[in-house]
Design a protein around this motif. Structure first.
Motif, short mmCIF file in Angstrom:
data_model
loop_
_atom_site.label_atom_id
_atom_site.label_comp_id
_atom_site.label_asym_id
_atom_site.label_seq_id
_atom_site.Cartn_x
_atom_site.Cartn_y
_atom_site.Cartn_z
N THR A 203 0.94 -1.26 0.44
CA THR A 203 0.32 -0.44 0.24
C THR A 203 0.60 1.85 -0.08
OG1 THR A 203 -0.53 -0.54 2.78
CG2 THR A 203 -2.16 -1.24 1.18
N LEU B 203 -10.41 3.52 -8.36
CA LEU B 203 -11.16 2.60 -9.19
C LEU B 203 -11.43 1.77 -9.78
CD1 LEU B 203 -14.45 4.27 -7.50
CD2 LEU B 203 -13.47 2.48 -6.67
N LEU C 90 -15.63 6.63 5.48
CA LEU C 90 -14.68 7.54 5.15
C LEU C 90 -14.04 8.15 5.63
CD1 LEU C 90 -16.12 7.97 1.69
CD2 LEU C 90 -14.51 5.84 1.94
N VAL D 270 -11.66 7.10 7.50
CA VAL D 270 -9.99 6.40 7.33
C VAL D 270 -9.64 7.66 6.96
CG1 VAL D 270 -8.75 5.47 5.55
CG2 VAL D 270 -11.07 4.51 6.49
N ALA D 271 -9.83 8.73 6.39
CA ALA D 271 -9.53 9.75 5.74
C ALA D 271 -9.25 10.62 6.62
CB ALA D 271 -10.55 10.83 5.04
N THR E 17 -7.80 5.31 10.44
CA THR E 17 -8.13 4.34 10.45
C THR E 17 -7.19 3.57 9.62
OG1 THR E 17 -9.89 5.19 12.37
CG2 THR E 17 -10.07 2.99 11.36
N LYS E 18 -6.48 2.56 10.59
CA LYS E 18 -6.52 1.45 9.34
C LYS E 18 -7.67 0.53 8.79
CE LYS E 18 -2.82 2.66 9.19
NZ LYS E 18 -3.09 3.74 8.70
N LEU E 19 -7.43 -0.92 7.96
CA LEU E 19 -8.58 -1.32 8.08
C LEU E 19 -9.24 -2.29 8.66
CD1 LEU E 19 -9.23 -1.63 5.14
CD2 LEU E 19 -8.73 -3.22 4.27
N ARG F 146 -13.11 -3.89 4.39
CA ARG F 146 -12.51 -4.24 3.35
C ARG F 146 -13.45 -3.73 1.80
NH1 ARG F 146 -9.13 -8.00 2.40
NH2 ARG F 146 -7.42 -7.34 3.01
N VAL F 147 -14.77 -4.61 1.63
CA VAL F 147 -15.50 -4.87 0.51
C VAL F 147 -16.19 -2.92 1.22
CG1 VAL F 147 -18.06 -5.59 -0.10
CG2 VAL F 147 -15.95 -7.05 0.88
N LEU G 75 -15.64 -0.21 2.40
CA LEU G 75 -14.66 0.79 2.12
C LEU G 75 -14.82 0.97 0.37
CD1 LEU G 75 -12.30 2.85 2.62
CD2 LEU G 75 -11.01 1.45 2.57
N HIS G 76 -14.54 -0.50 0.13
CA HIS G 76 -14.40 -0.53 -1.43
C HIS G 76 -15.69 0.54 -2.30
CE1 HIS G 76 -12.89 -1.43 -5.42
NE2 HIS G 76 -14.59 -1.87 -5.68
N LEU H 130 -16.32 4.07 -1.30
CA LEU H 130 -15.98 5.23 -2.28
C LEU H 130 -16.17 4.73 -3.49
CD1 LEU H 130 -11.96 4.24 -1.51
CD2 LEU H 130 -12.73 5.92 -1.06
#
Lengths: 180, 211
Positions: free
Chosen positions: A20, A63, A137, A140-141, A145-147, A162-163, A165-166, A169
């Motif tokens: 990452t 994306l 969002l 994290v931003a 915050t980590k996953l 993870r899903v 967050l994706h 976005l």
């Protein structure tokens, strides 16, 4: 800037293998190039608006990153997305422009200018998202915050986080596309 | 949100998206095969199929749509990469259209002009149009849903070629039933139905494939 393409391919390949930091470095290297293009093409509009467009392109490149194949050069790929999105973003803001792709090689990279207006498109679009996507969002931003922590905070497994967050976005990108 | 914050946010999203090619093929041809097979079970397969596929005049009912399927789908997949330039496959589309026109004209000159309308109209015009366009649409809808994950910079064009490919595949199956072998009939109406799916694809693509 010829070397940049190879650097970028190296970073993106590492990113595809889960690095990452390499991915963040790629996006950080792309941003000033995008700024230079947007400034050269739409210098008349204010800096905050130009930075909005840079963010919109970054989000789209992110994306669509799976459409880059590792055996292909990075720059034609990323510049095609950028050109399309910049033209599209300016058109939605009432400016019709065309960008020859050769321009990308000649434009000087630009640093972000100090921006007195903290509230930008991305934040306006965040407000329109559903509560959970917005919270994810923001966490994290702004909170870094980590996953793994994201999962425990929202009562999700790391995979589900993870899903989520994706998806958040993707919703953000759809809002930016349809919004304004 | 500052751009550095956005970049950190994007780097946290480590979800991998699968390459779209196999999924596009499955989502396009799967529904067409299912819908087409159901329709063939209702309408039946023409009894003289073996002599039809070996007839040098009738075999074009499969060859022309087949070429269109190959060209349309490979164009749609190619265009899903933003930097792609698809030169060659366009020629296949043009050649198919030109060859269809040649078939019609070469048939028309053997008939007195007063018979042209009857030859074009045939017997099963409505079933033909409805079957090919509706079967084609199932593939178009499926294919578009996956193509959204791609990154075309020509959304209308992507939808058009996917629609032409889907319509072509539908015509390929429908031709197993249809026993109207006059090129003035099948070129005109297969072509119209395929084109209709293509135009719907272009309009839909313009809306759903924008990145």
């Amino acid at each position: 800037m010829t070397e940049n393409g190879d650097d970028w391919a190296y970073l993106l390949r590492a990113a595809n293998r889960g690095d990452t930091a390499a991915y963040a470095a790629f996006l950080a290297a792309l941003a000033p190039v995008l700024r230079g293009i947007v400034r050269a093409r739409a210098g008349g509009i204010d800096a905050a608006l130009r930075e909005d467009i840079v963010q919109e392109v970054l989000l789209t490149v992110h994306l669509k990153r799976h459409t880059w194949a590792e055996d292909r050069p990075v720059r034609p790929w990323v510049y095609s997305i950028a050109r399309y999105k910049i033209v599209d973003a300016l058109r939605r803001r009432g400016r019709d422009i065309t960008i020859p792709v050769e321009d990308f090689a000649d434009v000087l990279p630009a640093e972000a200018e100090p921006d007195p207006f903290a509230i930008r498109d991305t934040d306006r679009m965040l407000d329109k998202l559903d509560d959970r996507s917005r919270s994810i969002l923001r966490a994290v931003a702004y909170g870094g915050t980590k996953l793994a922590d994201l999962g425990s905070r929202f009562g999700l497994s790391e995979g589900a986080a993870r899903v989520a967050l994706h998806r958040a976005l993707r919703k953000l990108s759809a809002l930016r596309r349809g919004g304004q | 949100m500052k751009t550095e914050e956005l970049i950190a946010l994007l780097a946290t999203d480590t979800r991998r998206v699968r390459p779209i090619c196999p999924d596009v093929l499955l989502a396009t041809f799967g529904p067409i095969l299912v819908a087409g097979s159901l329709l063939l079970m209702v309408l039946g397969i023409r009894s003289d199929l073996d002599s039809a596929v070996t007839s040098p005049l009738v075999v074009w009912k499969w060859l022309l749509p087949g070429l269109l399927v190959a060209a349309g789908i490979s164009l749609a997949l190619g265009l899903s990469r933003p930097e792609s330039r698809q030169g060659k496959a366009w020629w296949v589309v043009l050649v198919v259209a030109a060859f269809g026109a040649v078939l019609v004209v070469s048939r028309a000159v053997t008939l007195p002009p007063t018979n042209w309308m009857a030859a074009i109209r045939g017997q099963t015009l409505l079933v033909c149009l409805a079957s090919i366009s509706s079967i084609g649409l199932t593939g178009l809808v499926g294919g578009l849903a996956i193509l959204r994950r791609g990154a075309t910079t020509r959304p209308g064009l992507s939808g058009l070629v996917l629609g032409l490919g889907s319509g072509g595949a539908a015509a390929l199956l429908y031709a197993l039933h249809c026993n109207e072998d006059d090129p003035m009939f099948f070129v005109t109406w297969y072509g119209s139905a395929i084109l209709a799916v293509g135009v719907i694809g272009a309009i839909a693509g313009q809306r759903v494939l924008r990145i």
